[in-house]
Enzyme design. Structure first.
Site, PDB file in Angstrom:
ATOM      1  N   GLU A   1       0.835  -1.201   0.000  1.00 33.56           N
ATOM      2  CA  GLU A   1       0.000   0.000   0.000  1.00 33.56           C
ATOM      3  C   GLU A   1       0.869   1.250   0.000  1.00 33.56           C
ATOM      4  OE1 GLU A   1      -3.924  -1.388   2.554  1.00 33.56           O
ATOM      5  OE2 GLU A   1      -2.257  -0.488   3.646  1.00 33.56           O
ATOM      6  N   CYS A   2       0.602   2.179  -0.899  1.00 30.66           N
ATOM      7  CA  CYS A   2       1.187   3.515  -0.923  1.00 30.66           C
ATOM      8  C   CYS A   2       2.709   3.476  -0.833  1.00 30.66           C
ATOM      9  CB  CYS A   2       0.577   4.374   0.186  1.00 30.66           C
ATOM     10  SG  CYS A   2       0.699   6.145  -0.125  1.00 30.66           S
TER      11      CYS A   2
END
Length: 452
Positions: A328-329
């Site tokens: 994620e991210c």
């Protein structure tokens, strides 16, 4: 469910403000520390999809800080967390997000739904008797809203405080003040507050603020609130052991720290065993069936990440074997070929995914989105300053909650799933489990380079 188990009484306060940057986190942390110093067990919650404020509040209270988000988590999960805390704590504090009525849903919705009385922290720099108008507006904007009073933050002198008191309307209490003093101001950077682990004198700052809070009316114990459990078992369904026997290696250090405690709880409830590692410091990946690379600040640790060749190779080997990895991210940025900070310094990353990322000086993505996966729909949030350029096509695309512009892309190559989105796993346990299990091949095809 018996009536005794269906509700629990616990004093509680909701700390809000007219907007961001009024000092909610400082005051909430100070209040938590002061009550802890009196021997009370304090549980703190943070409204909204925030990763940074909870690190400060956890240090202040000595307990993990969970998010409360009506859209991302749902009412039943918020009720469950508060009811569980009320059975163990002497005091519950909930810090709001942004301003009291900002957003849909907003802090006021949560406070009202859970029947938690609210106190507003107001930065009073340049404000005198007009504080009363601010208090009156917050108290009456929504009829019947349970606003107890205001705390002035940044008071310059006794005369300043006298003028603030003069303006307060009937029915809105002035609960005291915090002086204008940088000794307890919390440092910030581009995504918000600096995480607790990076503030060397954080305890001194919190202690100093706690002493002052202890002398205000705000420090009085609030009235008990009845926290009601979800009404039926159907509101909190039982979870199948979809991850039974699975070991998930979770990255956790200064570069990768954006993890919802509720996500880790959910993985354990699904049967997974979690082991933690540091991409910054460790030379080997712990034995695991899958890897979780959460978000964080990889852009602040470029040379350390590039220089840890052993860990880079261990993660590359994991992916080459086709084992699942979910990123994620910041985890997505680490998977790319290179990452550049906002000053142009560039470092080599894993190269598991083709493409590069560059930090920008302005916010590039913000807001709620959903990802519709074959196993279910995950509710998510995005907040990032980087852009990526890649030839990969999206396997899935997020759908924004409040507008029709293109959502964040979800890339899937062999066992790797990567996106800018931060998912709340309990919104679809089946979809969350699938991120960490081998899936049928869904290779992302190349397309012309595009920014995401």
């Amino acid at each position: 469910m018996s009536s005794a188990a269906s509700s629990a009484l616990c004093p509680a306060l909701f700390i809000t403000a007219p907007g961001s940057n009024h000092g909610k986190t400082t005051v909430t942390a100070a209040l938590a520390r002061w009550h802890c110093s009196q021997g009370r067990r304090v549980r703190v919650f943070k409204t909204g999809p925030d990763f940074l404020d909870p690190t400060i509040l956890e240090r202040a209270s000595g307990h993990p800080v969970y998010q409360l988000d009506l859209w991302m988590m749902g009412v039943a999960e918020c009720r469950r967390l508060l009811h569980e805390a009320a059975q163990q704590a002497d005091l519950i504090l909930v810090e709001g997000v942004m301003g009291l009525f900002d957003g849909e849903p907003c802090s006021a919705d949560l406070a009202e739904l859970m029947k938690i009385p609210a106190v507003a922290v107001v930065d009073v720099a340049g404000v005198a008797q007009t504080l009363g108008a601010i208090g009156y507006g917050l108290a009456h904007y929504r009829p019947g809203f349970p606003l107890l009073g205001l705390l002035g933050n940044g008071v310059a002198s006794p005369r300043h405080e006298e003028m603030l008191r003069q303006g307060m309307p009937h029915g809105v209490a002035y609960l005291g003040s915090m002086p204008r003093n940088l000794q307890f101001k919390l440092p910030e950077r581009h995504l918000g507050l600096v995480p607790a682990a990076e503030v060397a004198d954080l305890d001194r700052r919190i202690d100093a603020a706690a002493v002052l809070i202890g002398a205000t009316e705000l420090a009085r114990m609030p009235a008990p609130v009845e926290f009601i459990a979800p009404e039926t078992d159907a509101d909190v369904p039982s979870l199948p052991p979809l991850l039974a026997g699975q070991r998930i290696a979770v990255a956790r250090d200064k570069a990768f720290s954006f993890i919802y405690p509720g996500n880790l709880d959910l993985l354990r409830k699904l049967g997974a065993t979690l082991v933690f590692f540091s991409p910054l410091r460790d030379a080997a990946l712990p034995p695991a069936d899958s890897v979780y690379l959460p978000g964080g600040y990889p852009e602040l640790h470029l040379q350390e990440l590039q220089g840890n060749v052993a860990m880079r190779q261990a993660l590359i080997d994991h992916c080459t074997e086709g084992k699942p990895l979910y990123a994620e991210c910041g985890g997505l940025l680490y998977l790319l070929e290179s990452l550049s900070d906002k000053d142009g310094a560039r470092a080599r990353m894993l190269g598991v995914l083709s493409g590069r990322a560059v930090m920008q000086r302005r916010l590039q993505g913000l807001g709620y989105q959903i990802i519709a996966l074959p196993q279910g729909t995950l509710r998510c949030h995005t907040f990032h300053y980087s852009t990526t350029v890649t030839a990969l096509a999206a396997a899935y695309t997020g759908e924004r909650l409040y507008d029709t512009s293109a959502g964040e892309r979800v890339y899937r190559v062999r066992g790797v799933t990567a996106t800018y989105l931060h998912a709340y796993f309990a919104s679809s346990p089946e979809a969350a489990a699938a991120l960490f299990l081998p899936q049928p091949a869904l290779e992302a095809e190349a397309e012309p380079e595009a920014a995401a």
